[in-house]
Scaffold this motif. Structure first.
Motif, short mmCIF file in Angstrom:
data_model
loop_
_atom_site.label_atom_id
_atom_site.label_comp_id
_atom_site.label_asym_id
_atom_site.label_seq_id
_atom_site.Cartn_x
_atom_site.Cartn_y
_atom_site.Cartn_z
N TRP A 158 0.84 -1.20 0.00
CA TRP A 158 0.00 0.00 0.00
C TRP A 158 0.88 1.25 0.00
N GLN A 159 0.33 2.34 -0.51
CA GLN A 159 1.09 3.58 -0.61
C GLN A 159 0.15 4.76 -0.83
N THR A 160 0.74 5.97 -0.82
CA THR A 160 -0.03 7.18 -1.11
C THR A 160 -0.20 7.35 -2.61
N ASN A 161 -1.14 8.24 -2.97
CA ASN A 161 -1.30 8.58 -4.38
C ASN A 161 -0.31 9.68 -4.76
N ASP A 162 -0.45 10.19 -5.97
CA ASP A 162 0.50 11.18 -6.47
C ASP A 162 0.41 12.51 -5.73
N GLU A 163 -0.64 12.71 -4.93
CA GLU A 163 -0.79 13.94 -4.16
C GLU A 163 -0.35 13.76 -2.70
N GLY A 164 0.12 12.56 -2.36
CA GLY A 164 0.62 12.33 -1.01
C GLY A 164 -0.44 11.94 0.00
N HIS A 227 4.80 0.78 1.35
CA HIS A 227 4.69 -0.16 2.46
C HIS A 227 4.52 -1.59 1.95
N PHE A 228 5.07 -2.54 2.72
CA PHE A 228 4.87 -3.96 2.43
C PHE A 228 4.71 -4.74 3.72
N ILE A 229 3.85 -5.74 3.69
CA ILE A 229 3.87 -6.82 4.67
C ILE A 229 4.02 -8.10 3.87
N VAL A 230 5.03 -8.89 4.18
CA VAL A 230 5.29 -10.13 3.44
C VAL A 230 5.13 -11.30 4.39
N ARG A 231 4.25 -12.22 4.01
CA ARG A 231 3.94 -13.38 4.84
C ARG A 231 4.22 -14.66 4.07
N GLY A 232 4.97 -15.55 4.67
CA GLY A 232 5.23 -16.85 4.07
C GLY A 232 5.06 -17.94 5.11
N GLU A 233 4.43 -19.03 4.74
CA GLU A 233 4.19 -20.11 5.70
C GLU A 233 5.52 -20.66 6.22
N GLY A 234 5.64 -20.69 7.54
CA GLY A 234 6.87 -21.17 8.16
C GLY A 234 7.94 -20.10 8.33
#
Length: 296
Positions: A158-164, A227-234
């Protein structure tokens, strides 16, 4: 002599042993972890007051400031978290809680604009729903510490648009879930998506925390990031950002969220043939970013 012994020997206030007297008042039933935390906090608070020679007027000004912070809190705005952020405490707690090997992707703060249950998209989908901004392709892999692919990992972005602004800040202006999405890595651990180049934006600065920043000669502008959230099993879940290297606020993030390892290479691509491969028009920006996860 323990704090308890000091308090028992002379229970009356004495400036020289003020912290020990307070800590010695804790009862035997106090949970050990609470006892440990409160002892450290009281020791440092009393030491700070003595070292800075805080006056009654200054202490009351501090109390009024914290009162204003509390009054600013609503169901959608947490001014105390903002205060924690600008003092570097949120990042410090995150760092202490999420120590990882040097080769692993570093954690950073979640931020206040994360939304659960964002739409799941196939790789290559464009999360920019309003068509504003400079086109960006993000591609890479999710791997373990040995470089082996992590198939089926979720990459929540997720992130902001071009106007912040984030979509939740502009209800009725931006489409719901604009610049948000969840992608799944393939058998080679690869993912890719289309978005727009992020831009900087100010944290809320119309309240007491903003006034504190002004008094300290600091600005409220967060550097451009995704932003990132990265989920991997284990694997341990990683919550992180990537930052644009050309942002003027990169070295002065008001919430101290920038880590050197999270500054990405945003390449400007002029090749029309490559643009057509991604379903875009040249020029566009391209970031290649791999996430390295640690086993749970």
């Amino acid at each position: 002599m323990s704090n308890l012994d000091i308090a028992a020997e002379n229970p009356y206030f004495d400036q020289a042993r003020s912290a020990a007297l307070v800590n010695g008042r804790m009862g035997e039933q106090t949970p050990e972890r609470l006892r440990e935390i409160m002892t450290v906090l009281v020791n440092h608070l009393h030491a700070a007051i003595k070292e800075a020679e805080i006056t009654e007027e200054e202490w009351m000004a501090g109390i009024r400031f914290l009162t204003d912070v509390g009054h600013m809190c609503t169901d959608w705005r947490q001014e105390f978290i903002l205060l924690s952020d600008v003092l570097g405490v949120s990042m410090l707690v995150d760092a202490v809680s999420n120590e990882r090997p040097e080769a692993a992707t570093a954690n950073t703060v979640l931020g206040p604009f994360y939304v659960q249950n964002s739409p799941h998209y196939p790789n290559g989908h464009n999360i920019c729903l309003d068509g504003k901004g400079e086109p960006l392709v993000i591609s890479g892999r999710v791997v373990d510490e040995a470089g082996r692919p992590v198939a089926g990992a979720e990459v929540d972005v997720w992130q902001t648009n071009d106007e912040g602004f984030y979509d939740v800040q502009q209800k009725g202006i931006q489409p719901d879930y604009n610049l948000r999405g969840v992608f799944t890595t393939d058998e080679q651990g690869e993912y890719w998506l289309k978005s727009v180049k992020p831009r900087h934006y100010p944290i809320p600065h119309d309240g007491p925390v903003g006034r504190l920043l002004t008094a300290l000669g600091r600005h409220p502008n967060r550097p451009a990031h995704i932003h990132f959230i990265v989920r991997g099993e284990g694997f341990q879940t990683v919550t992180t950002h990537i930052f644009a290297p050309d942002c003027p606020f990169l070295a002065s993030d008001p919430v101290f969220g920038v880590k050197k390892s999270l500054i990405a290479d945003f390449r400007r691509v002029e090749d029309q043939a490559l643009a057509e491969k991604y379903g875009l028009a040249a020029p566009f920006w391209h970031v290649e970013w791999d996430f390295v996860l640690v086993a749970a």
